[in-house]
Structure formats: C-alpha cells, structure tokens
Scaffold this motif. Structure first.
Motif, PDB file in Angstrom:
ATOM      1  N   MET A   1       0.821  -1.188   0.000  1.00 11.87           N
ATOM      2  CA  MET A   1       0.000   0.000   0.000  1.00 11.87           C
ATOM      3  C   MET A   1       0.864   1.250   0.000  1.00 11.87           C
ATOM      4  SD  MET A   1      -2.894   0.874   2.757  1.00 11.87           S
ATOM      5  CE  MET A   1      -3.892   2.290   2.625  1.00 11.87           C
ATOM      6  N   PHE A   2       1.882   1.280   0.881  1.00 12.60           N
ATOM      7  CA  PHE A   2       2.745   2.455   0.953  1.00 12.60           C
ATOM      8  C   PHE A   2       4.087   2.217   0.282  1.00 12.60           C
ATOM      9  CE2 PHE A   2      -0.078   3.072   4.625  1.00 12.60           C
ATOM     10  CZ  PHE A   2      -0.601   4.302   4.262  1.00 12.60           C
ATOM     11  N   ARG A   3       4.212   1.206  -0.503  1.00 11.09           N
ATOM     12  CA  ARG A   3       5.481   0.951  -1.190  1.00 11.09           C
ATOM     13  C   ARG A   3       5.624   1.899  -2.372  1.00 11.09           C
ATOM     14  NH1 ARG A   3       6.676  -5.467  -1.021  1.00 11.09           N
ATOM     15  NH2 ARG A   3       6.365  -5.667   1.202  1.00 11.09           N
ATOM     16  N   PRO A   4       6.825   2.417  -2.570  1.00 12.26           N
ATOM     17  CA  PRO A   4       7.012   3.357  -3.684  1.00 12.26           C
ATOM     18  C   PRO A   4       6.955   2.636  -5.019  1.00 12.26           C
ATOM     19  CG  PRO A   4       9.099   2.882  -2.640  1.00 12.26           C
ATOM     20  CD  PRO A   4       8.049   2.217  -1.806  1.00 12.26           C
ATOM     21  N   LYS A   5       6.434   3.329  -5.990  1.00  9.17           N
ATOM     22  CA  LYS A   5       6.394   2.800  -7.353  1.00  9.17           C
ATOM     23  C   LYS A   5       7.671   3.247  -8.060  1.00  9.17           C
ATOM     24  CE  LYS A   5       1.834   1.577  -7.498  1.00  9.17           C
ATOM     25  NZ  LYS A   5       1.666   0.961  -6.230  1.00  9.17           N
ATOM     26  N   LEU A   6       8.551   2.306  -8.314  1.00  7.85           N
ATOM     27  CA  LEU A   6       9.814   2.623  -8.960  1.00  7.85           C
ATOM     28  C   LEU A   6       9.635   2.613 -10.469  1.00  7.85           C
ATOM     29  CD1 LEU A   6      12.181   0.449  -6.762  1.00  7.85           C
ATOM     30  CD2 LEU A   6      11.742   2.878  -6.594  1.00  7.85           C
ATOM     31  N   PRO A   7      10.242   3.569 -11.153  1.00 11.13           N
ATOM     32  CA  PRO A   7      10.114   3.576 -12.613  1.00 11.13           C
ATOM     33  C   PRO A   7      10.898   2.423 -13.220  1.00 11.13           C
ATOM     34  CG  PRO A   7      11.647   5.269 -11.901  1.00 11.13           C
ATOM     35  CD  PRO A   7      11.039   4.680 -10.666  1.00 11.13           C
ATOM     36  N   ASP A   8      10.482   2.038 -14.410  1.00  8.25           N
ATOM     37  CA  ASP A   8      11.200   0.989 -15.113  1.00  8.25           C
ATOM     38  C   ASP A   8      12.576   1.488 -15.519  1.00  8.25           C
ATOM     39  OD1 ASP A   8       9.018  -0.692 -14.923  1.00  8.25           O
ATOM     40  OD2 ASP A   8       8.163   0.007 -16.819  1.00  8.25           O
ATOM     41  N   VAL A   9      13.548   0.606 -15.418  1.00  5.57           N
ATOM     42  CA  VAL A   9      14.908   0.961 -15.780  1.00  5.57           C
ATOM     43  C   VAL A   9      15.017   0.936 -17.303  1.00  5.57           C
ATOM     44  CG1 VAL A   9      17.331   0.297 -15.566  1.00  5.57           C
ATOM     45  CG2 VAL A   9      15.770  -0.044 -13.653  1.00  5.57           C
ATOM     46  N   PRO A  10      15.448   2.048 -17.893  1.00  2.00           N
ATOM     47  CA  PRO A  10      15.578   2.042 -19.351  1.00  2.00           C
ATOM     48  C   PRO A  10      16.718   1.111 -19.778  1.00  2.00           C
ATOM     49  CG  PRO A  10      16.449   4.077 -18.456  1.00  2.00           C
ATOM     50  CD  PRO A  10      15.820   3.327 -17.320  1.00  2.00           C
ATOM     51  N   THR A  11      16.475   0.363 -20.807  1.00  2.00           N
ATOM     52  CA  THR A  11      17.503  -0.558 -21.304  1.00  2.00           C
ATOM     53  C   THR A  11      18.233   0.089 -22.465  1.00  2.00           C
ATOM     54  OG1 THR A  11      15.906  -1.601 -22.760  1.00  2.00           O
ATOM     55  CG2 THR A  11      16.213  -2.587 -20.588  1.00  2.00           C
ATOM     56  N   LEU A  12      19.523  -0.078 -22.462  1.00  2.00           N
ATOM     57  CA  LEU A  12      20.328   0.452 -23.546  1.00  2.00           C
ATOM     58  C   LEU A  12      20.262  -0.495 -24.731  1.00  2.00           C
ATOM     59  CD1 LEU A  12      23.455   1.484 -21.473  1.00  2.00           C
ATOM     60  CD2 LEU A  12      21.657   2.967 -22.338  1.00  2.00           C
ATOM     61  N   PRO A  13      20.270   0.054 -25.922  1.00  2.00           N
ATOM     62  CA  PRO A  13      20.247  -0.835 -27.088  1.00  2.00           C
ATOM     63  C   PRO A  13      21.565  -1.607 -27.175  1.00  2.00           C
ATOM     64  CG  PRO A  13      20.491   1.447 -27.773  1.00  2.00           C
ATOM     65  CD  PRO A  13      20.243   1.456 -26.301  1.00  2.00           C
ATOM     66  N   THR A  14      21.450  -2.882 -27.362  1.00  2.00           N
ATOM     67  CA  THR A  14      22.649  -3.713 -27.464  1.00  2.00           C
ATOM     68  C   THR A  14      23.030  -3.845 -28.935  1.00  2.00           C
ATOM     69  OG1 THR A  14      21.307  -5.698 -27.545  1.00  2.00           O
ATOM     70  CG2 THR A  14      22.095  -5.008 -25.393  1.00  2.00           C
ATOM     71  N   THR A  15      24.294  -3.639 -29.189  1.00  2.00           N
ATOM     72  CA  THR A  15      24.796  -3.782 -30.548  1.00  2.00           C
ATOM     73  C   THR A  15      25.896  -4.828 -30.538  1.00  2.00           C
ATOM     74  OG1 THR A  15      26.399  -2.022 -30.180  1.00  2.00           O
ATOM     75  CG2 THR A  15      24.309  -1.387 -31.155  1.00  2.00           C
ATOM     76  N   THR A  16      25.858  -5.686 -31.469  1.00  2.00           N
ATOM     77  CA  THR A  16      26.909  -6.697 -31.597  1.00  2.00           C
ATOM     78  C   THR A  16      27.704  -6.412 -32.853  1.00  2.00           C
ATOM     79  OG1 THR A  16      25.317  -8.132 -32.693  1.00  2.00           O
ATOM     80  CG2 THR A  16      25.697  -8.510 -30.349  1.00  2.00           C
ATOM     81  N   VAL A  17      28.993  -6.286 -32.659  1.00  2.00           N
ATOM     82  CA  VAL A  17      29.876  -6.000 -33.786  1.00  2.00           C
ATOM     83  C   VAL A  17      30.209  -7.298 -34.508  1.00  2.00           C
ATOM     84  CG1 VAL A  17      32.110  -5.034 -34.439  1.00  2.00           C
ATOM     85  CG2 VAL A  17      30.781  -3.981 -32.605  1.00  2.00           C
ATOM     86  N   THR A  18      30.560  -8.269 -33.733  1.00  2.00           N
ATOM     87  CA  THR A  18      30.831  -9.585 -34.299  1.00  2.00           C
ATOM     88  C   THR A  18      30.046 -10.615 -33.504  1.00  2.00           C
ATOM     89  OG1 THR A  18      32.718  -9.958 -32.857  1.00  2.00           O
ATOM     90  CG2 THR A  18      33.173  -8.914 -34.972  1.00  2.00           C
ATOM     91  N   SER A  19      30.049 -11.811 -33.954  1.00  2.00           N
ATOM     92  CA  SER A  19      29.295 -12.854 -33.264  1.00  2.00           C
ATOM     93  C   SER A  19      29.987 -13.283 -31.968  1.00  2.00           C
ATOM     94  CB  SER A  19      29.104 -14.060 -34.188  1.00  2.00           C
ATOM     95  OG  SER A  19      30.380 -14.588 -34.518  1.00  2.00           O
ATOM     96  N   GLN A  20      31.244 -12.898 -31.745  1.00  2.00           N
ATOM     97  CA  GLN A  20      31.955 -13.287 -30.547  1.00  2.00           C
ATOM     98  C   GLN A  20      31.636 -12.362 -29.366  1.00  2.00           C
ATOM     99  OE1 GLN A  20      36.014 -13.293 -31.673  1.00  2.00           O
ATOM    100  NE2 GLN A  20      35.884 -15.185 -32.855  1.00  2.00           N
ATOM    101  N   GLN A  21      31.260 -11.126 -29.655  1.00  2.00           N
ATOM    102  CA  GLN A  21      30.979 -10.165 -28.595  1.00  2.00           C
ATOM    103  C   GLN A  21      29.493 -10.207 -28.258  1.00  2.00           C
ATOM    104  OE1 GLN A  21      32.277  -6.423 -30.021  1.00  2.00           O
ATOM    105  NE2 GLN A  21      34.458  -6.880 -29.831  1.00  2.00           N
ATOM    106  N   ILE A  22      29.204 -10.584 -27.033  1.00  2.00           N
ATOM    107  CA  ILE A  22      27.820 -10.633 -26.572  1.00  2.00           C
ATOM    108  C   ILE A  22      27.742  -9.820 -25.290  1.00  2.00           C
ATOM    109  CG2 ILE A  22      25.958 -12.103 -25.739  1.00  2.00           C
ATOM    110  CD1 ILE A  22      27.190 -14.365 -27.382  1.00  2.00           C
ATOM    111  N   GLN A  23      26.822  -8.885 -25.257  1.00  2.00           N
ATOM    112  CA  GLN A  23      26.644  -8.083 -24.059  1.00  2.00           C
ATOM    113  C   GLN A  23      25.664  -8.785 -23.131  1.00  2.00           C
ATOM    114  OE1 GLN A  23      25.372  -4.196 -25.257  1.00  2.00           O
ATOM    115  NE2 GLN A  23      27.404  -3.348 -24.903  1.00  2.00           N
ATOM    116  N   ALA A  24      26.092  -8.941 -21.907  1.00  2.00           N
ATOM    117  CA  ALA A  24      25.216  -9.535 -20.901  1.00  2.00           C
ATOM    118  C   ALA A  24      24.631  -8.411 -20.058  1.00  2.00           C
ATOM    119  CB  ALA A  24      25.997 -10.499 -20.029  1.00  2.00           C
ATOM    120  N   SER A  25      23.375  -8.576 -19.700  1.00  2.00           N
ATOM    121  CA  SER A  25      22.756  -7.542 -18.869  1.00  2.00           C
ATOM    122  C   SER A  25      23.290  -7.650 -17.452  1.00  2.00           C
ATOM    123  CB  SER A  25      21.232  -7.695 -18.884  1.00  2.00           C
ATOM    124  OG  SER A  25      20.898  -8.950 -18.313  1.00  2.00           O
ATOM    125  N   ALA A  26      23.321  -6.516 -16.751  1.00  2.00           N
ATOM    126  CA  ALA A  26      23.836  -6.487 -15.391  1.00  2.00           C
ATOM    127  C   ALA A  26      22.856  -7.191 -14.462  1.00  2.00           C
ATOM    128  CB  ALA A  26      24.033  -5.052 -14.945  1.00  2.00           C
TER     129      ALA A  26
END
Length: 85
Positions: A1-26
């Motif tokens: 009832m009194f818990r704060p409503k936290l905004p959604d965390v904006p996600t950064l667009p992930t770009t892959t340069v090559t197939s070996q580089q994969i960004q993992a979310s924190a």
C-alpha cells in the motif's frame, strides 16, 4: 500500500559488432527498497528532534545568561549606592 512505485529501468540498445561479442545484462541486486525508506524517515525524524532539543537548550542558556547579566547590573547599582551613602 505504501510501497514506492519505482520507474522501469531504461535498457540500452545492445549492438553486436561480431558474433563473438555478446553483451550480458547487469544482474539486479534483488533487494527491496522498502526497508531503506523506513530507515531514511527515521533518520530524518531523529535529526529534526535533535535539532529542536538543541535549539531549546541554546535558548535556555541565552535566557539564563541575560537574566544573570541583569541581576549583576542590579546588584552592582545597589552596592555602589550603598557605598555613596
């Protein structure tokens, strides 16, 4: 009832340069923020109470100092009048 409503965390667009580089979310901390809100409110209340108490003590000391100064002036005038007579 009194818990704060936290905004959604904006996600950064992930770009892959090559197939070996994969960004993992924190990984999220997984801790609720509700206990910290209670601690903050308690700390603010404690600071306000301490401030009020210190202000009252300072006012009491100032009033006491003024009354002692007035008493000293009155006694000095009484003693000086007694020596003149």
């Amino acid at each position: 009832m009194f818990r704060p409503k936290l905004p959604d965390v904006p996600t950064l667009p992930t770009t892959t340069v090559t197939s070996q580089q994969i960004q993992a979310s924190a990984p999220s901390a997984g801790r609720p923020l509700a206990p910290y809100v209670g601690i903050g409110a308690g700390a603010v209340a404690a600071v306000v109470v301490v401030g009020i108490v210190l202000t009252a003590l300072l006012a009491a000391v100032a009033i006491s100092a003024v009354s002692v100064a007035i008493a000293a002036v009155v006694l000095r005038s009484l003693v000086s009048n007694a020596h003149k007579r």
